[in-house]
Write a protein that holds these residues in place. Sequence first.
Motif, short mmCIF file in Angstrom:
data_model
loop_
_atom_site.label_atom_id
_atom_site.label_comp_id
_atom_site.label_asym_id
_atom_site.label_seq_id
_atom_site.Cartn_x
_atom_site.Cartn_y
_atom_site.Cartn_z
N GLU A 98 0.89 -1.28 0.00
CA GLU A 98 0.29 0.41 -0.27
C GLU A 98 1.05 0.98 0.38
O GLU A 98 1.63 1.38 0.69
CB GLU A 98 -0.63 0.11 0.89
N ALA A 99 0.80 2.45 -0.46
CA ALA A 99 1.39 3.16 -0.97
C ALA A 99 1.70 3.90 0.23
O ALA A 99 2.56 4.88 0.46
CB ALA A 99 1.12 4.81 -2.18
N ALA A 100 0.89 4.12 1.07
CA ALA A 100 0.79 4.80 2.49
C ALA A 100 1.64 3.69 3.07
O ALA A 100 2.14 4.85 3.49
CB ALA A 100 -0.11 4.86 3.02
N THR A 101 1.79 2.73 3.29
CA THR A 101 2.23 2.18 4.33
C THR A 101 3.63 2.24 4.06
O THR A 101 5.49 2.06 5.01
CB THR A 101 1.98 0.35 4.23
N LEU A 102 3.71 1.81 2.81
CA LEU A 102 5.57 2.21 1.66
C LEU A 102 5.62 3.85 2.65
O LEU A 102 7.32 3.70 2.65
CB LEU A 102 5.30 2.25 0.28
N ALA A 103 5.20 4.75 1.92
CA ALA A 103 5.86 6.30 2.25
C ALA A 103 5.65 6.53 4.17
O ALA A 103 7.12 6.87 4.54
CB ALA A 103 4.78 7.18 2.49
N ASP A 112 -1.07 11.14 4.82
CA ASP A 112 -1.67 11.78 3.71
C ASP A 112 -1.50 11.72 2.51
O ASP A 112 -1.04 12.72 2.45
CB ASP A 112 -2.78 12.86 4.38
N LEU A 113 -2.01 11.14 1.72
CA LEU A 113 -1.36 10.68 0.15
C LEU A 113 -3.07 11.75 -0.60
O LEU A 113 -2.56 11.54 -1.76
CB LEU A 113 -1.33 9.94 0.10
#
Length: 296
Positions: free
Chosen positions: A233-238, A249-250
């Motif tokens: 998940e992009a937020a988890t990776l970030a 918050d993406l």
Amino acid sequence: MRSRRTDLALEAKELWQESAGETTRLPGVEARESTREGFAVTTVRILDRQGQDALGKPPGRYITLTLDGLQRREEGAFGRAARAVAGELEGLLSRLAPGDGVLVAGLGNRAITSDAVGPKVHDRMLVTRHLIAQAPEHFGAFRPVASLAAGVLGTTGVESGELVRSVCQAIRPACVIAVDALASRSLSRLCRTVQLADTGIAPGSGVGNHRYALNQESLGVPVIAVGVPTVVEAATLAADLMGTDGLPDLGEGRDLLVTPKDIDSQVDDLSKVIGYGIGLALQPGLSVEDLDMLLS
């Protein structure tokens, strides 16, 4: 606040430990490290309700194989990886009698590469249920194995769990092995790890679309889950890359899933390893070379 998303029990334990402190004891959970065929193996056992509440997963055994040499295409890595998967799977299938039938359910959407692990494993399965009666002189000593690629609700109009349950009612297997894609918290584990669990699985978990759960309660027989993390998940990776505790918050990117650029070849490789690993575990008299011949 949303937590970092992962389907791996090993990573759920890591996240709990990071939030509570490395020296804090995690109640209701046991973990041990080992090796098989040269690959690292981590076994996490969730023992009770405390462990379930801490990690967000039902009690049971979760085995994570790290197959680093496979991606580097080291000599002999494929055979070792298939045998390692088989060896761990045999431990989860130890209660089966030699003649007990098994249904392998490949879950996921063949049209979406990162979700195609299940259907591709189905393509690599040695199915014998029909051959035992038709050619007993050649296949009489084999375990009865059936396999299906269940598809997804959007293309079939049928929940994959409902389809698997219907097939179970028709052929009465002693066990179901369900294969699906998963989500990881870390890029380093994408297409490098395989998780095996004796707790069942919720189809669609890897793409955030949890559906009808496949477990002993819903199917009436033990369900072994085999999963490969193919997305983060992009937020988890970030959050991992930024070293922050909370998820950033993406905005419109909050639902993005990240996957490797060579996901097609990696999914092909892992699907073959899992298909052969299941075949070796269910038919212990066979070798990788035998499966090559029988599946060609």
